[in-house]
Design a protein around this motif. Structure first.
Motif, PDB file in Angstrom:
ATOM      1  N   VAL A 181       2.080 -15.403  -6.673  1.00 33.69           N
ATOM      2  CA  VAL A 181       1.897 -15.291  -5.230  1.00 33.69           C
ATOM      3  C   VAL A 181       2.960 -14.326  -4.708  1.00 33.69           C
ATOM      4  N   LEU A 182       2.550 -13.100  -4.412  1.00 38.57           N
ATOM      5  CA  LEU A 182       3.477 -12.052  -4.013  1.00 38.57           C
ATOM      6  C   LEU A 182       3.002 -11.382  -2.732  1.00 38.57           C
ATOM      7  N   ARG A 183       3.945 -11.042  -1.884  1.00 38.58           N
ATOM      8  CA  ARG A 183       3.615 -10.326  -0.662  1.00 38.58           C
ATOM      9  C   ARG A 183       3.055  -8.937  -0.992  1.00 38.58           C
ATOM     10  N   SER A 184       3.590  -8.324  -2.049  1.00 42.30           N
ATOM     11  CA  SER A 184       3.169  -6.974  -2.391  1.00 42.30           C
ATOM     12  C   SER A 184       1.741  -6.909  -2.917  1.00 42.30           C
ATOM     13  N   ALA A 185       1.104  -8.060  -3.156  1.00 46.43           N
ATOM     14  CA  ALA A 185      -0.288  -8.073  -3.617  1.00 46.43           C
ATOM     15  C   ALA A 185      -1.283  -8.025  -2.471  1.00 46.43           C
ATOM     16  N   LYS A 186      -0.812  -8.085  -1.243  1.00 42.91           N
ATOM     17  CA  LYS A 186      -1.698  -8.108  -0.084  1.00 42.91           C
ATOM     18  C   LYS A 186      -2.019  -6.679   0.362  1.00 42.91           C
ATOM     19  N   PRO A 187      -3.286  -6.374   0.652  1.00 43.70           N
ATOM     20  CA  PRO A 187      -3.666  -5.024   1.087  1.00 43.70           C
ATOM     21  C   PRO A 187      -2.930  -4.561   2.339  1.00 43.70           C
ATOM     22  N   MET A 188      -2.679  -5.470   3.275  1.00 44.54           N
ATOM     23  CA  MET A 188      -1.986  -5.077   4.500  1.00 44.54           C
ATOM     24  C   MET A 188      -0.545  -4.639   4.201  1.00 44.54           C
ATOM     25  N   HIS A 189       0.097  -5.334   3.277  1.00 42.32           N
ATOM     26  CA  HIS A 189       1.453  -4.948   2.875  1.00 42.32           C
ATOM     27  C   HIS A 189       1.434  -3.578   2.200  1.00 42.32           C
ATOM     28  N   PHE A 190       0.443  -3.354   1.358  1.00 39.15           N
ATOM     29  CA  PHE A 190       0.294  -2.065   0.689  1.00 39.15           C
ATOM     30  C   PHE A 190       0.107  -0.941   1.713  1.00 39.15           C
ATOM     31  N   ALA A 191      -0.764  -1.175   2.693  1.00 39.90           N
ATOM     32  CA  ALA A 191      -1.000  -0.156   3.725  1.00 39.90           C
ATOM     33  C   ALA A 191       0.266   0.120   4.527  1.00 39.90           C
TER      34      ALA A 191
END
Length: 345
Positions: A181-191
């Motif tokens: 469970v990582l924040r960096s796996a979320k598309p919004m974080h990536f964008a």
């Protein structure tokens, strides 16, 4: 972050603070035959450079991090060098020897580093046809040599970045058993990270172009180049954070942090609730205050932090997974596979 890493960071922050304070507060001239109060800043700086910082280095870096004692020379040499260019001229003259010693020291360091880089690049070139994450092959090659491992992991991260950025290269990549469970796996974080890279590159170019167009282009290019690292980090976190390859469990706590665990070294895997606050010294990978998997090892394993620059030996790790049950039978399946292989042979 465990205590040894925290103490190492505390030392670096303390050393930087001492050096900066000395640079801004020490006078340019001082009368060595004058009142002792006039010499108080120099005495204080000398105490900090040659007693306080070495003691802290011994306690926070050598002892806490289980480093080699000879590395004390690194901290002392740096203090001598800073003293030579920071202390008042009358006092700095006593540290003139460091300006002569720096050349053989630099030469020796360069020879060692060039040899390390040569052996590392040679090893990576020999492993160019191997499939999978280049960082794993590098770890397997140098896991018994701390110096080469520390130097090689940043080098291996460059081809690893492109390996994960281009989907074609990962088409045969082992599927994840589960994902942290990582924040960096979320598309919004990536964008958001992509926008931050582009904005910082544009901003630095605008700030520096009037001063130096070359410097502006260099800094902006470095910022734009991080787009590839951010993309690799996202794809690892989303698709490949926990998988098995060649009888090894690979755990990617983002692109910067890695564990490669021999399945034979896994003593037990427990699914449950493990609260971070109950054991702040325990490594816990993934977001959340409560981990749901505990893996215990029969032999010490390495956690490679910050591209292998902050390595820690661990006998247990907690994970926050999206599918914890997937790992619960890993040890059992590994034993069955080894039994079938032994019977077949």
């Amino acid at each position: 972050m465990r205590t040894p890493v925290k103490k190492r960071l505390h030392y670096f922050l303390t050393a930087i603070s001492c050096y900066l304070l000395a640079h801004y507060l020490l006078p340019e001239q001082v009368d060595l035959a004058g009142d002792w109060l006039e010499l108080l800043p120099v005495i204080t700086a000398s105490f900090s450079f040659f007693f306080l910082l070495p003691v802290l280095y011994w306690l926070w870096v050598i002892k806490a991090g289980e480093q080699k004692p000879w590395k004390m020379l690194i901290g002392l040499s740096l203090s001598f060098l800073v003293a030579r260019y920071t202390f008042p001229e009358d006092v700095a003259a006593y540290f003139e020897f460091i300006t002569y010693l720096r050349y053989p020291i630099i030469a020796i360091v360069l020879i060692i580093e060039c040899y390390l880089i040569f052996t590392i690049v040679k090893g990576l070139w020999q492993a160019r046809r191997l499939k999978g994450d280049p960082r794993i092959h590098t770890y397997e090659k140098y896991k018994n040599d701390d110096k080469k491992l520390t130097a090689s992991m940043p080098v291996a991260s460059e081809p690893a970045t492109w390996f994960y950025v281009i989907p074609k290269f990962t088409r045969d990549h082992p599927k994840a058993m589960a994902n942290l469970v990582l924040r960096s796996a979320k598309p919004m974080h990536f964008a958001f990270m992509l926008l931050a890279c582009l904005a910082s590159g544009s901003g630095f170019y605008w700030l520096l172009v009037d001063w130096s167009e070359l410097a502006a282009l260099f800094v902006a290019s470095m910022c734009f180049y991080t787009v590839f690292f951010v993309t690799a980090n996202y794809r690892i976190a989303r698709h490949f954070s926990c998988y098995v390859i060649d009888n090894k469990l690979v755990i990617n706590n983002s692109f910067l942090n890695l564990m490669v665990i021999d399945l034979d070294a896994i003593d037990s895997i427990q699914v449950g609730e493990f609260v971070r606050a109950d054991n702040k010294e325990q490594i816990c990978l993934g977001r959340g205050e409560v981990a749901n998997v505990e893996i215990s090892f029969s032999a010490t394993q390495q956690y490679l932090g910050m591209l292998g620059q902050f390595n820690e030996s661990v006998d247990k790790v907690w994970l926050c997974l999206d599918n914890p049950v997937a790992l619960s039978s890993l040890r059992e399946n590994s034993d069955i596979a080894r039994t079938e292989l032994a019977e077949a042979s």
